[in-house]
Motif scaffolding. Sequence first.
Motif, PDB file in Angstrom:
ATOM      1  N   LEU A 141       0.537   0.910   9.056  1.00 52.46           N
ATOM      2  CA  LEU A 141       0.319   2.356   9.108  1.00 52.46           C
ATOM      3  C   LEU A 141      -0.468   2.834   7.895  1.00 52.46           C
ATOM      4  O   LEU A 141      -1.308   3.729   8.004  1.00 52.46           O
ATOM      5  N   ASP A 142      -0.213   2.241   6.726  1.00 51.41           N
ATOM      6  CA  ASP A 142      -0.979   2.610   5.530  1.00 51.41           C
ATOM      7  C   ASP A 142      -2.455   2.261   5.701  1.00 51.41           C
ATOM      8  O   ASP A 142      -3.338   2.994   5.245  1.00 51.41           O
ATOM      9  N   MET A 143      -2.724   1.130   6.333  1.00 50.25           N
ATOM     10  CA  MET A 143      -4.105   0.742   6.601  1.00 50.25           C
ATOM     11  C   MET A 143      -4.810   1.827   7.409  1.00 50.25           C
ATOM     12  O   MET A 143      -5.948   2.229   7.097  1.00 50.25           O
ATOM     13  N   ALA A 144      -4.137   2.327   8.440  1.00 49.94           N
ATOM     14  CA  ALA A 144      -4.738   3.382   9.265  1.00 49.94           C
ATOM     15  C   ALA A 144      -4.826   4.700   8.506  1.00 49.94           C
ATOM     16  O   ALA A 144      -5.842   5.398   8.555  1.00 49.94           O
ATOM     17  N   ALA A 145      -3.770   5.038   7.789  1.00 47.36           N
ATOM     18  CA  ALA A 145      -3.713   6.338   7.108  1.00 47.36           C
ATOM     19  C   ALA A 145      -4.719   6.447   5.972  1.00 47.36           C
ATOM     20  O   ALA A 145      -5.069   7.561   5.566  1.00 47.36           O
ATOM     21  N   SER A 146      -5.194   5.310   5.451  1.00 43.73           N
ATOM     22  CA  SER A 146      -6.131   5.332   4.317  1.00 43.73           C
ATOM     23  C   SER A 146      -7.588   5.368   4.756  1.00 43.73           C
ATOM     24  O   SER A 146      -8.487   5.317   3.915  1.00 43.73           O
ATOM     25  N   ARG A 147      -7.849   5.450   6.063  1.00 46.46           N
ATOM     26  CA  ARG A 147      -9.223   5.538   6.544  1.00 46.46           C
ATOM     27  C   ARG A 147      -9.719   6.981   6.411  1.00 46.46           C
ATOM     28  O   ARG A 147      -8.962   7.930   6.649  1.00 46.46           O
ATOM     29  N   ARG A 178     -19.698  14.034   6.102  1.00 43.86           N
ATOM     30  CA  ARG A 178     -19.819  12.716   5.480  1.00 43.86           C
ATOM     31  C   ARG A 178     -19.427  12.777   4.009  1.00 43.86           C
ATOM     32  O   ARG A 178     -18.730  11.900   3.506  1.00 43.86           O
ATOM     33  N   GLU A 179     -19.848  13.829   3.312  1.00 45.30           N
ATOM     34  CA  GLU A 179     -19.488  13.991   1.907  1.00 45.30           C
ATOM     35  C   GLU A 179     -17.977  14.124   1.754  1.00 45.30           C
ATOM     36  O   GLU A 179     -17.368  13.525   0.855  1.00 45.30           O
ATOM     37  N   GLU A 180     -17.346  14.904   2.634  1.00 48.67           N
ATOM     38  CA  GLU A 180     -15.893  15.061   2.586  1.00 48.67           C
ATOM     39  C   GLU A 180     -15.199  13.716   2.790  1.00 48.67           C
ATOM     40  O   GLU A 180     -14.252  13.369   2.071  1.00 48.67           O
ATOM     41  N   MET A 181     -15.669  12.948   3.756  1.00 44.69           N
ATOM     42  CA  MET A 181     -15.046  11.661   4.044  1.00 44.69           C
ATOM     43  C   MET A 181     -15.234  10.681   2.894  1.00 44.69           C
ATOM     44  O   MET A 181     -14.313   9.950   2.522  1.00 44.69           O
ATOM     45  N   SER A 182     -16.419  10.683   2.292  1.00 47.91           N
ATOM     46  CA  SER A 182     -16.715   9.704   1.232  1.00 47.91           C
ATOM     47  C   SER A 182     -15.891   9.929  -0.016  1.00 47.91           C
ATOM     48  O   SER A 182     -15.684   8.999  -0.802  1.00 47.91           O
ATOM     49  N   THR A 183     -15.416  11.154  -0.223  1.00 47.82           N
ATOM     50  CA  THR A 183     -14.646  11.462  -1.430  1.00 47.82           C
ATOM     51  C   THR A 183     -13.187  11.759  -1.116  1.00 47.82           C
ATOM     52  O   THR A 183     -12.487  12.354  -1.934  1.00 47.82           O
ATOM     53  N   SER A 184     -12.716  11.322   0.045  1.00 44.95           N
ATOM     54  CA  SER A 184     -11.366  11.672   0.489  1.00 44.95           C
ATOM     55  C   SER A 184     -10.294  10.688   0.039  1.00 44.95           C
ATOM     56  O   SER A 184      -9.104  11.010   0.079  1.00 44.95           O
ATOM     57  N   PHE A 185     -10.672   9.493  -0.390  1.00 41.10           N
ATOM     58  CA  PHE A 185      -9.699   8.407  -0.507  1.00 41.10           C
ATOM     59  C   PHE A 185      -8.635   8.651  -1.573  1.00 41.10           C
ATOM     60  O   PHE A 185      -7.509   8.166  -1.464  1.00 41.10           O
ATOM     61  N   GLY A 186      -8.991   9.412  -2.612  1.00 44.76           N
ATOM     62  CA  GLY A 186      -8.017   9.667  -3.671  1.00 44.76           C
ATOM     63  C   GLY A 186      -6.782  10.396  -3.194  1.00 44.76           C
ATOM     64  O   GLY A 186      -5.715  10.286  -3.805  1.00 44.76           O
ATOM     65  N   ARG A 187      -6.892  11.109  -2.077  1.00 45.57           N
ATOM     66  CA  ARG A 187      -5.721  11.806  -1.524  1.00 45.57           C
ATOM     67  C   ARG A 187      -4.663  10.823  -1.052  1.00 45.57           C
ATOM     68  O   ARG A 187      -3.475  11.173  -0.947  1.00 45.57           O
ATOM     69  N   GLU A 188      -5.096   9.612  -0.711  1.00 45.21           N
ATOM     70  CA  GLU A 188      -4.173   8.583  -0.212  1.00 45.21           C
ATOM     71  C   GLU A 188      -4.340   7.291  -1.017  1.00 45.21           C
ATOM     72  O   GLU A 188      -4.320   6.191  -0.464  1.00 45.21           O
ATOM     73  N   ALA A 189      -4.464   7.431  -2.325  1.00 46.45           N
ATOM     74  CA  ALA A 189      -4.750   6.255  -3.159  1.00 46.45           C
ATOM     75  C   ALA A 189      -3.663   5.189  -3.044  1.00 46.45           C
ATOM     76  O   ALA A 189      -3.961   3.994  -2.943  1.00 46.45           O
ATOM     77  N   ALA A 190      -2.405   5.592  -3.048  1.00 46.82           N
ATOM     78  CA  ALA A 190      -1.314   4.615  -2.964  1.00 46.82           C
ATOM     79  C   ALA A 190      -1.312   3.916  -1.603  1.00 46.82           C
ATOM     80  O   ALA A 190      -1.091   2.700  -1.522  1.00 46.82           O
ATOM     81  N   ARG A 191      -1.572   4.660  -0.528  1.00 42.96           N
ATOM     82  CA  ARG A 191      -1.607   4.049   0.801  1.00 42.96           C
ATOM     83  C   ARG A 191      -2.850   3.164   0.949  1.00 42.96           C
ATOM     84  O   ARG A 191      -2.801   2.148   1.649  1.00 42.96           O
ATOM     85  N   TYR A 192      -3.941   3.528   0.308  1.00 40.68           N
ATOM     86  CA  TYR A 192      -5.136   2.675   0.297  1.00 40.68           C
ATOM     87  C   TYR A 192      -4.801   1.335  -0.349  1.00 40.68           C
ATOM     88  O   TYR A 192      -5.140   0.269   0.178  1.00 40.68           O
ATOM     89  N   GLU A 193      -4.116   1.385  -1.490  1.00 40.17           N
ATOM     90  CA  GLU A 193      -3.746   0.160  -2.190  1.00 40.17           C
ATOM     91  C   GLU A 193      -2.832  -0.700  -1.337  1.00 40.17           C
ATOM     92  O   GLU A 193      -2.977  -1.927  -1.275  1.00 40.17           O
ATOM     93  N   SER A 194      -1.897  -0.082  -0.643  1.00 40.00           N
ATOM     94  CA  SER A 194      -0.958  -0.816   0.208  1.00 40.00           C
ATOM     95  C   SER A 194      -1.616  -1.354   1.471  1.00 40.00           C
ATOM     96  O   SER A 194      -1.389  -2.511   1.861  1.00 40.00           O
ATOM     97  N   GLY A 195      -2.445  -0.523   2.122  1.00 42.07           N
ATOM     98  CA  GLY A 195      -2.923  -0.863   3.449  1.00 42.07           C
ATOM     99  C   GLY A 195      -4.186  -1.682   3.501  1.00 42.07           C
ATOM    100  O   GLY A 195      -4.420  -2.390   4.491  1.00 42.07           O
TER     101      GLY A 195
END
Length: 248
Positions: free
Chosen positions: A196-202, A4-21
Motif C-alpha cells: 500500500l505504501d508503494m501505491a500511496a507514494s506515487r 506535472r509541476e504539482e506531481m513532480s514536487t509532491s513526494f515530500g508529503r509522503e516521504a516516509a511511505r516513499y521510503e517504505s514502499g
Amino acid sequence: MARREEMSTSFGREAARYESGRPDYPAEAVAWLLEPIVVAGRRPRVADVGAGTGKLTRVLRELEAEVVAVDPDADMLAELRRRVPGTPAFVGTAERMPLPDASVDAVVAGQAWHWVDPVAGAAEAGRVLRERGVLGLVWNVRDERVAWVRRLTGIMHGSSAEQLISEGGPQPHPPFERFDTRVWEWHRPLTREAFLDMAASRSYVITAGETARRSILDEVGVLFDELAENGIVELPYRTEAFRAAVGH
C-alpha cells in the motif's frame, strides 16, 4: 504543465511511505553505472540528483563513492539525512545543481530523470562533470509482462517514468552522444503495508482528491489480498540502467 509541476514536487508529503514502499536499487546495477570511473582507478565523487529519501545514495555509499545529494524537495532531503547521516544534501535540481564546475566524477539520477528537462539537465551534468565523467540514469519499473502487474498499474494509473521506459528510455543530448544500457530482473517481497505504501507514494495518488485516493488504495488492498501467500506478494521488477560518458 501545472499538474506535472504539482506531481513532480509532491513526494515530500509522503516521504516516509516513499521510503517504505519504493524498492532499493540492485548494487550490481549501480556498480555498472560507475564502472567507467572505477576502472580508471578513482574513488568517485558522485552527485545523486533527485536523491529523494536516499535509496540510491545508500547504495552509492556502500560502493565507497563519495556522495553529494541534490533534490528539489526539502522534506525528502530531511528523510535522506535521517536515513543516510553524514551525506551532504542540498536543495537543487538536475537543471540547476548547487555544485561548482568540473567537481564530480558522475551525475546519477534514480527514478528522477523523467521529471527533468533532458536538454538542460544534460548540459548541466556536462558542466559539473570532470573530464571523462559519467551520467548514469536508473529506474526500477514493475514488470508489466505479468498480467496482475498490468492490473495493478491500471488501478494506480501509469506514470511518466513508465511511459519513458516503454518508449525506449531517455535520449542523449550534448555533451553526451549515446547511452549504453543494461537490464536486471528481480522480485521484491512486500507485506500488505509496504504494498500500500508503494501505491500511496506515487505522484498520481498523492495529488489525487481524497475520495479518488481512498478508492485507489482500497482496490490495491483487494488485489494484495487476492495474491498474497503467507502475507507476502512477490512484485516483479526490471531495473533499467542507462550510462553515458562525456563526448561518448
